[in-house]
Scaffold this active site. Sequence first.
Site, PDB file in Angstrom:
ATOM      1  CB  SER A 322       5.147  -4.962  -4.791  1.00 62.15           C
ATOM      2  OG  SER A 322       5.307  -5.806  -6.185  1.00 62.15           O
ATOM      3  CD1 TRP A 325      -0.272  -1.702  -8.351  1.00 63.13           C
ATOM      4  CD2 TRP A 325       0.307  -3.439  -9.317  1.00 63.13           C
ATOM      5  NE1 TRP A 325      -0.430  -1.589  -9.748  1.00 63.13           N
ATOM      6  CE2 TRP A 325      -0.029  -2.609 -10.182  1.00 63.13           C
ATOM      7  CE3 TRP A 325       0.701  -4.919  -9.530  1.00 63.13           C
ATOM      8  CZ2 TRP A 325       0.274  -2.774 -11.701  1.00 63.13           C
ATOM      9  CZ3 TRP A 325       0.953  -5.147 -10.823  1.00 63.13           C
ATOM     10  CH2 TRP A 325       0.922  -4.128 -12.077  1.00 63.13           C
ATOM     11  CG  HIS A 326       1.078  -8.308  -8.391  1.00 62.65           C
ATOM     12  ND1 HIS A 326       2.219  -8.029  -8.026  1.00 62.65           N
ATOM     13  CD2 HIS A 326       1.504  -8.796  -9.701  1.00 62.65           C
ATOM     14  CE1 HIS A 326       3.115  -7.804  -8.795  1.00 62.65           C
ATOM     15  NE2 HIS A 326       2.941  -8.167  -9.949  1.00 62.65           N
ATOM     16  N   GLY A 327      -3.090  -8.206  -6.747  1.00 67.57           N
ATOM     17  CA  GLY A 327      -4.432  -8.770  -6.794  1.00 67.57           C
ATOM     18  C   GLY A 327      -5.163  -8.593  -5.139  1.00 67.57           C
ATOM     19  CG  PHE A 478      -2.442  -8.468 -12.023  1.00 63.76           C
ATOM     20  CD1 PHE A 478      -3.421  -9.243 -11.060  1.00 63.76           C
ATOM     21  CD2 PHE A 478      -1.291  -8.954 -12.431  1.00 63.76           C
ATOM     22  CE1 PHE A 478      -2.880 -10.675 -11.011  1.00 63.76           C
ATOM     23  CE2 PHE A 478      -0.907 -10.253 -12.237  1.00 63.76           C
ATOM     24  CZ  PHE A 478      -1.723 -11.272 -11.492  1.00 63.76           C
TER      25      PHE A 478
END
Lengths: 478, 308
Positions: A322, A325-327, A478
């Site tokens: 997770s 996934w954000h960056g 993102f």
Amino acid sequence: MLYNSIEFAIFLPIVFILYWFVINKSLKLQNLLLLIASYVFYGWWDWRFLSLVIISSLLDYFVGYGLSLTENERKRKLLILTSIMVNLGLLGFFKYFNFFVDSFVDAFTFLGQPINPARLNIVLPVGISFYTFQTLSYSIDVYKRQMQPTRDFIAFLTYVTFFPQLVAGPIERAINLLPQFYVKRTFHYEQAADGMRQILWGLFKKIVIADNCATIVNQVFANYSHYNGSALFLGVFFFAFQIYADFSGYSDIAIGAARLFGFKLMRNFAFPYFSRDIAEFWRRWHISLTTWFRDYLYIPLGGSKGGNWMKIRNTFIIFLVSGFWHGANWTFLVWGFINALYFLPLLIFKQNRKNITISAENALLPPLKDFVQMCGTFFITLVAWVFFRANTLTDALLYLQRMFSSTLFSRPEVLPKMVFVFIFILISFEWLQRKKQHALAFSASNRQWLLRWAIYGIITFIILFFPGNQQEFIYFQF
Amino acid sequence: MKRFVFKVILFLILMLAFLTAPVMLAIFNNTIEQVKLPSHVQTLFVGDSHPQCALNDKLFPNSLNICRSAESYVYTYYKLKAILRVNPQIKTIIIGLSYHSVGGKYDYTVKKNNLQFKTMCYRYLPVYDSDLLFYLLRVNPVGVVQNLPAFTKKSTALLSKDILNRLKYRDFPFIGSFYDDTHSNLSDSVITWTISRQYHDEQGQYIGISEMQKQYLFKIIRYLEEKQIALVFVNTPVNEKYLSKVPENNITVYNDIVNRYPNILFLNHTHLTYPDNYWRDGEHLNSLSAALYTQYLYEQLKAEGVVE
């Protein structure tokens, strides 16, 4: 196209009028209009990247179609693997290519073998993480036989690119959204009116809270070495509200705009800062992503069936993925790791489902215990947000070191009083409306219409008179 | 459906009414009547930052410097109309006309929906009349609509002061003042930057001439001729390095304007020189040189019989 722009203020009514007044008799034409509108909406930013959305859509449409034609498990597996590899390949290339190159360079340099590979000047297509997960969910659900593949090509393309939620979610499952394109939508006054109220609240959160906080946050994080501990604390405090208001504001506008066209999108935020522990926080924050990971990663990994170690391993995987996934930055991975650490004691002592009801459901104020727990949860999220916002791990650690110094209790160098007032308004409304879907969810049968209209008017005036400097939505990156 | 559309439109109309009411009141209830300048003021310095920095009204008898940075002639025209209506004692207007004054950069402050327009459009709000309002709506409709809240904010502030009888001429944001500062920052890089800022766009291309500026300059001249008010144009001193980099086309257009009005006094003082620490930058004087220049101008105008 930004939701908080003049272009969108013109675009939305035009699409609305065409949708309900011009082609309201034909479901197919309505879907086609939404598809064209969605492509215009996305292409407004950069039309070249429309090709990526179309490639992703076509791939998953045909994968779904292929899955419907065969019962051969090997062929089915091949099809789903094709979808996963291509979708994640595109995402990986555009979002993570340079991160991996830089990480290899750092690793080799650390080992005394500096290398100098080529970096690519890659522009990250807006919303790629969102629509990729959305199309993937379709293929996976069809593969798992949880839904029938669609034959309606236009409906599928529109499902992938549906403009209200295309670039920053909520990440809709095909099983929820796609069937809504098959049935004739009828206009419901209450639904549309509530959509407008939710859009208004979303604009307030974005334009007043997030954009005003952004000015202070950018200033403090860019010059953290010049500020005392209390100013740094305020910097991350405002960031907590900036990211919440920015992202949940976007979701509110998306859900509200979808309701104007007769669609119901899933809830993405449920007042997360009223959470009493971190498990509750994650049930209330970015719900569409959390549940996506739960259904397509955590459960396939074994979920919580295999004992404590399995649970802990899977929880760490979920949070790290997770974060990633954000960056493409180590800071996001550490942010995910810290949240997993917060989660760990609740998991071990089986306390992670302790707070599943709304706090103080029938009271005006929360009990002292709940209040302390809320403050505690908010505080630990602040520490994690430092990693989320900082540019590098070193910056994050130095920021925390300065923050937790003797100057933490000195007078802060930044003290924007108006922003505190806006945050107070946000918290008050959301607390009073915590049982509802959003803070302006008033019933039309409520006879105090004058009060309601006064509230809408005041919020509109606050938006018009106290906007921050217009910023892009944070989650666009993102 | 009809109910929904009706309510949305009603809400928008109500909001628009609340937003525009203070603006309309500020424009049409003659708030501008309060812009009464001191009775001894007979000479006004008008224009942008060049005369604002160059002309010290304390050293020029019976004068007032009301220049504002980046003021376009569009705004100057309406500003003069408003001020002269309630200040009949004004006999002479001294307007800044430099080489950059006719440049295309001024279109940015009126026709483009950017921060400059935002700053300008509500600064001049009290001098608006229907002509200016319609002109701005025609050349920059999105800018006007988007800045409506800023208009409302400024109008409400002015109206509340007006109601409380506390409105003084200095409260009007379009009334500027002499920029009293001895600071000096003259260097080749500053000169290059100021030349680029005045004459080039963001891509570094020459920005050309503003027809809008020329058109409103001519309107100002016609208006002041009709009112029989003495008019003087001053091209204030600039540093020689700056002068050498001014585009030829701007100088030609400036000369064309001068030749077009042989009966009007155009004073070109760009050639005056001062020590380096007397320049605020390449194109502006600081208060040390402004003191010398104001005296110089006063003596010259006295000799010409323009002032007593």
